[in-house]
Design a protein around this motif. Structure first.
Motif, short mmCIF file in Angstrom:
data_model
loop_
_atom_site.label_atom_id
_atom_site.label_comp_id
_atom_site.label_asym_id
_atom_site.label_seq_id
_atom_site.Cartn_x
_atom_site.Cartn_y
_atom_site.Cartn_z
N ILE A 47 42.67 -1.30 34.50
CA ILE A 47 42.11 -1.80 35.96
C ILE A 47 41.41 -1.18 37.07
CG2 ILE A 47 44.50 -3.04 35.67
CD1 ILE A 47 45.95 -0.75 37.33
N CYS A 51 43.26 -2.66 41.94
CA CYS A 51 44.45 -3.52 40.89
C CYS A 51 45.89 -2.88 41.27
CB CYS A 51 43.94 -4.18 39.56
SG CYS A 51 42.60 -4.88 40.47
N GLN A 52 45.55 -0.88 40.91
CA GLN A 52 47.45 -0.58 40.68
C GLN A 52 48.58 -1.23 41.94
OE1 GLN A 52 45.92 3.69 41.49
NE2 GLN A 52 46.58 3.79 39.55
N VAL A 54 48.87 -4.06 42.73
CA VAL A 54 49.09 -6.09 41.98
C VAL A 54 50.38 -5.64 41.73
CG1 VAL A 54 48.16 -7.85 41.50
CG2 VAL A 54 46.38 -6.73 42.65
N LYS A 58 50.36 -10.16 37.61
CA LYS A 58 48.63 -10.79 38.29
C LYS A 58 47.06 -9.82 38.31
CE LYS A 58 49.98 -14.12 40.76
NZ LYS A 58 49.85 -15.67 39.90
N GLN A 59 47.78 -8.67 37.57
CA GLN A 59 46.78 -7.72 37.03
C GLN A 59 45.35 -8.01 36.35
OE1 GLN A 59 48.70 -3.94 35.87
NE2 GLN A 59 49.10 -3.47 37.74
N CYS A 62 43.52 -10.14 38.90
CA CYS A 62 42.74 -8.87 39.80
C CYS A 62 41.40 -7.80 39.06
CB CYS A 62 43.69 -7.89 40.14
SG CYS A 62 42.68 -6.62 41.40
N PHE A 63 41.81 -7.90 37.23
CA PHE A 63 41.07 -7.20 36.71
C PHE A 63 39.57 -7.53 36.78
CE2 PHE A 63 38.19 -6.45 33.18
CZ PHE A 63 38.42 -5.04 33.32
N GLN A 66 37.39 -8.18 40.23
CA GLN A 66 37.06 -7.56 40.38
C GLN A 66 35.96 -6.76 39.78
OE1 GLN A 66 37.68 -4.62 43.35
NE2 GLN A 66 38.90 -6.24 43.61
#
Length: 155
Positions: A47, A51-52, A54, A58-59, A62-63, A66
């Motif tokens: 990640i 995103c930590q 999140v 949902k990671q 998020c990845f 990003q």
């Protein structure tokens, strides 16, 4: 089942077992961590630092967001490609290493100029938090397509 059939069955099982063709049902096998693992096949995926915080479910989203944002921010259409009106899709195959760094494995596209720019964009990724299996950082492969589309001159 007759006695002869039972004896033949046992002999077959002994032979198969001695050849290693029968796996024991509870045999545990360590995963060699020097083999890169495909994205999504880990307990904890790599990640971005952003995103930590999140939620775990949902990671991945998020990845992807990003990564897409990084590509949009850093994509500079090469001047030579603009002059020659070259466009296309470049697939960048890269490995996220155990220290969070990136290693380009292969770049495939329709033009060398676009391939070089795509590799530059992925190489400029910030250090990521590596993927993990059993709490241990593991490398894994990822492929990302980067689209180079010429700006519409009619606008």
């Amino acid at each position: 089942m007759t006695s002869l059939q039972k004896i033949l069955l046992v002999l077959c099982l002994v032979v198969l077992n001695s050849c290693g063709l029968i796996k024991r049902p509870f045999e545990y096998q360590e995963i060699p961590f020097d083999i890169p693992i495909p994205y999504g096949a880990t307990e904890e995926n790599a990640i971005f630092e952003a995103c930590q915080e999140v939620a775990k479910d949902k990671q991945n989203e998020c990845f992807n967001e990003q990564l897409e944002q990084h590509v949009k921010t850093h994509l500079k259409y090469p001047r030579k490609a603009l002059a020659k009106r070259i466009e296309g899709v470049v697939n960048v195959h890269f490995r996220l290493n155990t220290d969070g760094s990136v290693s380009i494995m292969a770049v495939h596209g329709s033009n060398k100029i676009l391939e070089e720019e795509a590799a530059f964009i992925i190489n400029s990724l910030p250090c990521l938090i590596p993927a993990k299996i059993n709490g241990q950082a593991v490398p894994f492969y990822f492929t990302y397509p980067i689209t180079f589309k010429l700006p519409d001159s009619r606008k």
